[in-house]
Motif scaffolding. Structure first.
Motif, PDB file in Angstrom:
ATOM      1  N   HIS A   1     -18.242   1.404 -30.456  1.00  0.00           N
ATOM      2  CA  HIS A   1     -18.179   0.039 -30.983  1.00  0.00           C
ATOM      3  C   HIS A   1     -17.414  -0.002 -32.303  1.00  0.00           C
ATOM      4  N   GLU A   2     -17.458   1.073 -33.070  1.00  0.00           N
ATOM      5  CA  GLU A   2     -16.695   1.127 -34.310  1.00  0.00           C
ATOM      6  C   GLU A   2     -15.197   1.214 -34.018  1.00  0.00           C
ATOM      7  N   LEU A   3     -14.848   1.974 -32.979  1.00  0.00           N
ATOM      8  CA  LEU A   3     -13.443   2.058 -32.573  1.00  0.00           C
ATOM      9  C   LEU A   3     -12.943   0.710 -32.084  1.00  0.00           C
ATOM     10  N   GLN A   4     -13.767   0.016 -31.301  1.00  0.00           N
ATOM     11  CA  GLN A   4     -13.360  -1.307 -30.809  1.00  0.00           C
ATOM     12  C   GLN A   4     -13.052  -2.250 -31.968  1.00  0.00           C
ATOM     13  N   ALA A   5     -13.937  -2.275 -32.960  1.00  0.00           N
ATOM     14  CA  ALA A   5     -13.727  -3.174 -34.092  1.00  0.00           C
ATOM     15  C   ALA A   5     -12.459  -2.800 -34.851  1.00  0.00           C
ATOM     16  N   ALA A   6     -12.215  -1.494 -35.020  1.00  0.00           N
ATOM     17  CA  ALA A   6     -11.021  -1.052 -35.744  1.00  0.00           C
ATOM     18  C   ALA A   6      -9.751  -1.417 -34.978  1.00  0.00           C
ATOM     19  N   ILE A   7      -9.771  -1.285 -33.651  1.00  0.00           N
ATOM     20  CA  ILE A   7      -8.601  -1.658 -32.851  1.00  0.00           C
ATOM     21  C   ILE A   7      -8.302  -3.147 -33.014  1.00  0.00           C
ATOM     22  N   ALA A   8      -9.362  -3.957 -32.998  1.00  0.00           N
ATOM     23  CA  ALA A   8      -9.148  -5.400 -33.160  1.00  0.00           C
ATOM     24  C   ALA A   8      -8.511  -5.700 -34.516  1.00  0.00           C
ATOM     25  N   ARG A   9      -8.966  -5.031 -35.578  1.00  0.00           N
ATOM     26  CA  ARG A   9      -8.376  -5.254 -36.898  1.00  0.00           C
ATOM     27  C   ARG A   9      -6.924  -4.776 -36.935  1.00  0.00           C
ATOM     28  N   ALA A  10      -6.661  -3.634 -36.284  1.00  0.00           N
ATOM     29  CA  ALA A  10      -5.305  -3.093 -36.279  1.00  0.00           C
ATOM     30  C   ALA A  10      -4.338  -4.032 -35.551  1.00  0.00           C
ATOM     31  N   ARG A  11      -4.786  -4.640 -34.481  1.00  0.00           N
ATOM     32  CA  ARG A  11      -3.917  -5.557 -33.748  1.00  0.00           C
ATOM     33  C   ARG A  11      -3.613  -6.801 -34.585  1.00  0.00           C
ATOM     34  N   ARG A  12      -4.643  -7.282 -35.303  1.00  0.00           N
ATOM     35  CA  ARG A  12      -4.396  -8.439 -36.173  1.00  0.00           C
ATOM     36  C   ARG A  12      -3.425  -8.086 -37.298  1.00  0.00           C
ATOM     37  N   GLN A  13      -3.597  -6.893 -37.881  1.00  0.00           N
ATOM     38  CA  GLN A  13      -2.707  -6.476 -38.967  1.00  0.00           C
ATOM     39  C   GLN A  13      -1.279  -6.311 -38.471  1.00  0.00           C
ATOM     40  N   ALA A  14      -1.115  -5.760 -37.266  1.00  0.00           N
ATOM     41  CA  ALA A  14       0.230  -5.595 -36.709  1.00  0.00           C
ATOM     42  C   ALA A  14       0.891  -6.944 -36.470  1.00  0.00           C
ATOM     43  N   GLN A  15       0.099  -7.914 -36.024  1.00  0.00           N
ATOM     44  CA  GLN A  15       0.644  -9.258 -35.805  1.00  0.00           C
ATOM     45  C   GLN A  15       1.128  -9.861 -37.120  1.00  0.00           C
ATOM     46  N   MET A  16       0.344  -9.682 -38.177  1.00  0.00           N
ATOM     47  CA  MET A  16       0.743 -10.207 -39.487  1.00  0.00           C
ATOM     48  C   MET A  16       1.954  -9.454 -40.028  1.00  0.00           C
ATOM     49  N   ARG A  17       2.000  -8.138 -39.804  1.00  0.00           N
ATOM     50  CA  ARG A  17       3.091  -7.323 -40.335  1.00  0.00           C
ATOM     51  C   ARG A  17       4.418  -7.660 -39.674  1.00  0.00           C
ATOM     52  N   SER A  18       4.387  -7.892 -38.366  1.00  0.00           N
ATOM     53  CA  SER A  18       5.626  -8.114 -37.629  1.00  0.00           C
ATOM     54  C   SER A  18       5.985  -9.582 -37.485  1.00  0.00           C
ATOM     55  N   GLY A  19       5.018 -10.446 -37.756  1.00  0.00           N
ATOM     56  CA  GLY A  19       5.274 -11.877 -37.616  1.00  0.00           C
ATOM     57  C   GLY A  19       5.239 -12.364 -36.201  1.00  0.00           C
TER      58      GLY A  19
END
Length: 590
Positions: free
Chosen positions: A562-580
């Motif tokens: 469950h900790e990995l799942q939460a981290a993946i969700a945050r990483a996907r959001r950060q990638a979206q913000m980083r790349s636009g």
């Protein structure tokens, strides 16, 4: 080699359920043995622990511990269904243990009659039909752990993983022992030099010795804690997959849950070690003193030993305090160790908490503090000693028995919390240390119960796992496959960049930080610049990586599903913000 998810994901019939129970029990035995190895101080302790535990953990019919003695292999100890070669020595060029140590790699032999490395004459009269040999020792192996079976076809993937995990734990314990010996030798050299100096320089050199001793202890503790995080990661991963993919009522779940609780306790212990080594940042949180003391009770009981009675009294309903929980735990542990050492013949050690209270002469109201008291029945202190007690490097213990930093460290923690420390003591009447901790009206954050979300349909594509530790890498890969990813495992940052250059476009990148050659942080910088749309997770056995870009998600080993799942969700959001743009959901391998 099958992954843990395949082995444990579908336990529909009784046979599979029984296998899962046995697998969970063996990993639990291995985890217990590795915890004991963490406390081992010399080769004799390590050999004894392996002899007592390796055979059951590896499901073997026999095990042997082999020492490297020059050009010979000494079969020092064994535990087998029939005697093998205990006490005998063989040229290292003629035995499998010698081959494993010379080549610094494990040997798995499913049928000894078909492998040219096996001296057939030596094995012909034994029960051995298949075997494994795993080297022990970082760098140049100094020993090997052998396992033997009376039937062909062994070892399987799980048996080999257990043996390699035990061997790595033994290697870490050996390195730990060498650092302790080096630290003791350094102390002896420094003491000899200090004795030759003048009385005017004696205090300065004594402080230098204690500072270096503390730095070495911090380095030792931090390195060992990091290595054991790597060992705990595949254990936690395997148990988590058993728990999350099994059906309610399965026999495997109960022992797996017991093992997971043990691993969670080990993870908490490692975090305490990292906090002691100052390899984690201070974290301010709201704390319940009563629950904190309750959580520390077993640790404190083992610390004081059987000759001292430990009494803990904390009423319900105490106000919360705010601060770094682990630093406060270490401060309490320091006070308990001091109290224990003051009672060599035993006695009562009492820890209590009360409210309201305020230190004498303090301007605050009486209802502004929670008072935490650690009281012993030891020899006590006179006024001169009590006055100096909080000074750094001041100690009443014998040479080599203390750093003189325990109470000063407690003082620093209490000051950081905005509190006050007080000492009441008389010769022959024991010592009472009071900590007045300012209360907060904030509410303690509730940790949500671990839950595996049904997100398999939300993710697809390739996830790249970069880690030089094979067991850790395989465990993380198994978790990602459970999430629905196709997984590419890579053992170095350089190899990952090669794959990306060849056209691999992952939907997710997870990389370890501490690796030979290019670090994970270097890889993160390169990938974030070249492929900003790729979600990235940076994983480390240490908390805190200050140089990590703010848009890169960090995780600390070991972690749950469950900790990995939460981290993946945050990483996907950060990638979206980083790349636009929306992060990549499907990858194509070129």
């Amino acid at each position: 080699m099958q992954n843990t998810n395949t082995q444990c994901g579908d336990l529909g019939d009784d046979g599979d359920s029984l296998n899962a129970v046995m697998l969970a029990e063996r990993w639990s035995q291995a985890a217990a043995a590795m915890a004991r190895l963490a406390a081992a101080r010399d080769l004799g302790d390590i050999v004894a622990i392996l002899r007592q535990s390796a055979r059951a953990a590896a499901n073997a019919d026999g095990i042997a511990i082999v020492l490297r003695e020059g050009d010979a292999c000494h079969y020092l100890a064994e535990d087998a269904m029939e005697p093998l070669w205990q006490g005998q020595r063989f040229p290292q060029d003629t035995c499998v243990s010698g081959w494993a140590m010379q080549n610094r790699t494990s040997a798995a032999i499913a049928d000894i009659t078909l492998d040219p490395r096996v001296p057939q004459d030596a094995y012909r009269t034994t029960f051995v039909k298949s075997m494994a040999m795993v080297p022990i020792g970082d760098g140049e192996p100094v020993a090997a752990l052998g396992a033997y079976w009376a039937s062909i076809g062994h070892p399987d993937a799980h048996e080999m993983a257990v043996l390699e995990a035990l061997a790595q734990a033994a290697s870490t314990a050996l390195a730990h022992g060498r650092l302790v010996a080096e630290m003791a030798e350094l102390n002896r050299d420094l003491e000899a030099r200090i004795e030759e100096r003048t009385k005017e320089l004696e205090a300065a050199h004594q402080s230098l010795m204690q500072t270096q001793k503390l730095e070495l202890m911090g380095q030792l503790t931090g390195n060992v804690a990091h290595d054991f995080n790597n060992l705990l990661s595949p254990i936690m991963t395997s148990l988590d997959l058993i728990l999350q993919t099994g059906s309610p009522g399965q026999a495997a779940l109960a022992p797996a849950q017991v093992a997971m609780e043990a691993v969670e306790r080990a993870r908490a212990l490692v975090q305490r070690l990292l906090a002691f080594a100052r390899r984690r940042p201070l974290a301010h949180a709201v704390m319940d003193i009563r629950s904190l003391l309750k959580g520390m009770q077993s640790l404190l009981e083992s610390t004081v030993g059987g000759r001292i009675q430990l009494h803990i009294a904390a009423p319900p309903g105490l106000p919360h305090v705010a601060g770094d929980r682990q630093q406060l735990e270490i401060a309490i542990l320091n006070l308990v160790v001091n109290a224990r050492d003051a009672m060599p013949d035993g006695g009562v050690l009492a820890i209590s908490a009360s409210y309201p209270s305020a230190p004498e002469g303090h301007f605050a109201k009486d209802d502004g503090f929670v008072r935490l008291v650690v009281a012993d029945q030891g020899e006590g202190m006179d006024e001169a000693t009590r006055t100096m007690a909080l000074e750094p490097f001041f100690t009443t213990k014998g040479d080599g028995s203390g750093t003189g930093l325990g109470l000063s460290m407690v003082h620093g923690v209490v000051q950081e919390l905005g509190g006050v420390i007080g000492i009441a003591s008389e010769p022959g009447a024991g010592t009472q240390v009071s900590l007045w901790l300012p209360i907060t009206h904030d509410v303690e954050a509730q940790r949500p119960a671990p839950r595996i979300a049904n997100v398999a349909m939300e993710v697809e594509g390739i996830a790249v796992v970069v880690d030089d530790h094979n067991l850790v890498r395989r465990g993380t890969a198994a978790m990602l496959r459970e999430e629905g990813y196709k997984v590419v495992e890579v053992e170095s940052a350089e190899a990952c960049l090669v794959r990306l250059k060849e056209g691999l476009r992952p939907a997710l990148l997870i990389t370890d930080h501490v690796m030979p050659g290019m670090t994970g942080l270097d890889l993160v910088h390169r990938v974030a610049d070249l492929y900003p749309q790729v979600p990235i997770l940076l994983v480390s056995g240490y908390d805190g990586l200050d140089a990590t870009p703010a848009d890169i998600v960090r995780m600390t080993k070991p972690f749950r599903q469950h900790e990995l799942q939460a981290a993946i969700a945050r990483a996907r959001r950060q990638a979206q913000m980083r790349s636009g743009s929306a992060p990549s959901g499907v990858s194509r391998a070129g």
